[in-house]
Motif scaffolding. Structure first.
Motif, PDB file in Angstrom:
ATOM      1  N   GLU A 268      13.108  31.015  62.086  1.00 11.69           N
ATOM      2  CA  GLU A 268      11.785  31.156  61.466  1.00 11.69           C
ATOM      3  C   GLU A 268      11.351  32.619  61.439  1.00 11.69           C
ATOM      4  OE1 GLU A 268       8.462  29.793  59.483  1.00 11.69           O
ATOM      5  OE2 GLU A 268      10.294  28.695  60.048  1.00 11.69           O
ATOM      6  N   HIS A 271      13.352  34.578  58.857  1.00 11.30           N
ATOM      7  CA  HIS A 271      12.890  34.271  57.497  1.00 11.30           C
ATOM      8  C   HIS A 271      11.567  34.964  57.187  1.00 11.30           C
ATOM      9  CE1 HIS A 271      12.164  31.997  53.850  1.00 11.30           C
ATOM     10  NE2 HIS A 271      10.960  31.654  54.308  1.00 11.30           N
ATOM     11  N   GLU A 272      10.643  34.946  58.151  1.00  8.74           N
ATOM     12  CA  GLU A 272       9.319  35.516  57.925  1.00  8.74           C
ATOM     13  C   GLU A 272       9.354  37.039  57.820  1.00  8.74           C
ATOM     14  OE1 GLU A 272       6.540  34.003  57.270  1.00  8.74           O
ATOM     15  OE2 GLU A 272       7.452  32.015  57.404  1.00  8.74           O
TER      16      GLU A 272
END
Length: 492
Positions: A268, A271-272
């Motif tokens: 996560e 990706h961010e």
């Protein structure tokens, strides 16, 4: 730190050996006592004859005809009695005098003689008999004749009727052989029983402790880092071993849960962060096209560094994710074979454009049909980290050299990345691959996280690549040795 060499298995084996030695010592001591008791019993069996002859001589003197008639048959098969008269011209009378010269030993009986002799010699000072005419003790002398142990009872008789000495000699070896055979048979049974006991004890320990523990140890030895699965044992084991296995499995399951959560969180985060980094890079490239290098060179250079930092962020995050998946989670590396020259050439071209003040040299003598085992992205990540380090720690206008060579002797491909104008002290070479380690000189020259070379090391371990570092006063070289190579047909 001294390693603890005394494991449970070694302790058990040593304790068994100690118990066996103690048991053997007890058996030997028991045999000595048994042989000694048997010898005393044999000696006491001839005492009645000794007392009769001694009493007769003391009261009636030497009456040869009477002795021959009454006592000539007293001596047994392995006994020898002799009377010495100091006053008579006969001097001595012997009964069964051939006993001491008879060869009574045949076959295996001869092999028992040294053992019997040794056992008797252990208690030689304890052989005494009681004189029939008084309460005095007579010492029994032991000596050897032709390999046999002879026991001799000798007593001087000085009376008006007789003045001389009486001897009774017994061949203990011959008398004890049968007794000793019974002792050996008893010992054989005892040793057989104790051997069966030790064997069953060892088998029980092996099945209930050593085998389960060895399986559990080997199970976890084959795992990489946190790539662990619980160990299940179907064999019989002791309750304590089962509790240890259950506790270990529960710990592993908790660790796996935490690892899965960490991996999900890392994905996560990657990706961010990668999306803004890509946007920043694209925006910088757009601005670079709008700004004239001659009019605003300082702005152009600043944008260039921002773009490089965004690229570094992307590479760093991707490297962390890759290392976590392959190194920590133990995923199998892909069966990917790449041609190194074709992957390095575009990287070198990009660095030439981005760092025009440096001189980049690329040499190779490897055929395009030669491929190495590594996936393309991991290879690019390794080369980018090595080239970035070479640029960071070199002065401007330095030379960066990249070379590919094939070693025919050990069938390997070597890739060298060398930067000039800086060096690594030999005492720091073993530290540079550690996580978050940045040497004091590196901190002064440039910023960084200290994780680039750690990623290079981890990827090298995953693909079984040897990495070496050599440094001189004005250069530092990182050498990668790829051991898994193959040749492919050009038509393919």
């Amino acid at each position: 730190m001294i390693n603890n060499w005394l494991t449970i298995k070694r302790f058990t084996i040593l304790s068994n050996i100690l118990l066996f030695l103690i048991f053997t010592s007890i058996v030997i001591l028991q045999n000595i006592n048994r042989v000694s008791d048997s010898a005393k019993h044999r000696i006491n069996e001839v005492l009645p004859n000794f007392y009769l002859v001694e009493t007769h001589l003391a009261e009636y003197g030497l009456q040869e005809d009477f002795l021959n008639d009454k006592f000539g048959k007293l001596a047994g098969a392995y006994e020898y009695m002799m009377i010495l008269d100091h006053d008579s011209s006969y001097q001595n009378i012997a009964y069964n005098q051939t006993t001491k010269n008879i060869n009574i030993y045949e076959g295996k009986d001869k092999k028992y003689l040294p053992i019997i002799k040794w056992l008797l010699n252990q208690n030689q000072d304890e052989f005494f008999v009681k004189d029939g005419l008084s309460d005095k003790k007579i010492k029994v002398e032991l000596y050897e004749v032709n390999g046999s142990v002879i026991a001799e009872i000798e007593h001087a008789i000085q009376t008006e009727a007789f003045n001389g000495q009486l001897y009774t000699k017994i061949n203990l070896s011959a008398l004890l052989i049968e007794d000793f055979k019974e002792i050996l048979i008893t010992n054989a049974y005892l040793y057989l029983i104790i051997f069966i006991f030790f064997y069953l004890f060892q088998a029980l320990l092996f099945e209930t402790i050593f085998k389960p523990l060895s399986k559990m140890t080997n199970h976890y030895k084959l795992k990489n880092k946190f790539n662990i699965t619980p160990h299940f044992m179907n064999d019989f084991m002791l309750r304590e071993m089962k509790e240890l296995n259950d506790v270990t499995n529960r710990s592993v399951e908790k660790m796996l849960a935490v690892t899965d959560e960490t991996h999900a969180f890392l994905e996560e985060i990657v990706h961010e962060v990668r999306n803004p980094a890509h946007n920043i890079k694209n925006t910088i490239e757009y601005l670079e096209d709008l700004i004239d290098n001659e009019t605003h060179p300082e702005i152009k250079e600043g944008l260039f560094h921002i773009k490089n930092q965004s690229s570094n962020i992307d590479s760093l995050l991707t490297g962390i994710k890759l290392s976590h998946e392959l190194y920590y989670l133990g995923g199998n590396p892909p069966d990917s074979w790449i041609e190194p020259k074709g992957c390095i050439e575009p990287l070198m071209a990009a660095y030439m454009r981005n760092y025009p003040s440096y001189t980049f040299i690329f040499n190779d003598n490897v055929s395009k049909t030669t491929k190495i085992w590594i996936d393309e992205y991991s290879f690019e990540l390794v080369m980018q980290n090595l080239l970035s380090n070479a640029v960071k720690y070199s002065t401007k206008e330095s030379t960066i050299f990249v070379g590919i060579r094939e070693n025919k002797l050990d069938n390997t491909i070597n890739i060298d990345v060398t930067n000039t104008g800086s060096s690594i002290h030999y005492s720091n070479i073993n530290k540079i691959f550690d996580k978050y380690v940045r040497l004091s000189m590196a901190k002064q020259i440039t910023s960084g996280s200290g994780i680039g070379l750690w990623i290079v090391k981890r990827v090298s371990e995953i693909y079984d690549v040897n990495i070496d570092v050599n440094s001189t006063n004005q250069s530092a070289t990182f050498s990668l040795k790829f051991k898994h190579i193959k040749q492919e047909n050009i038509e393919e």
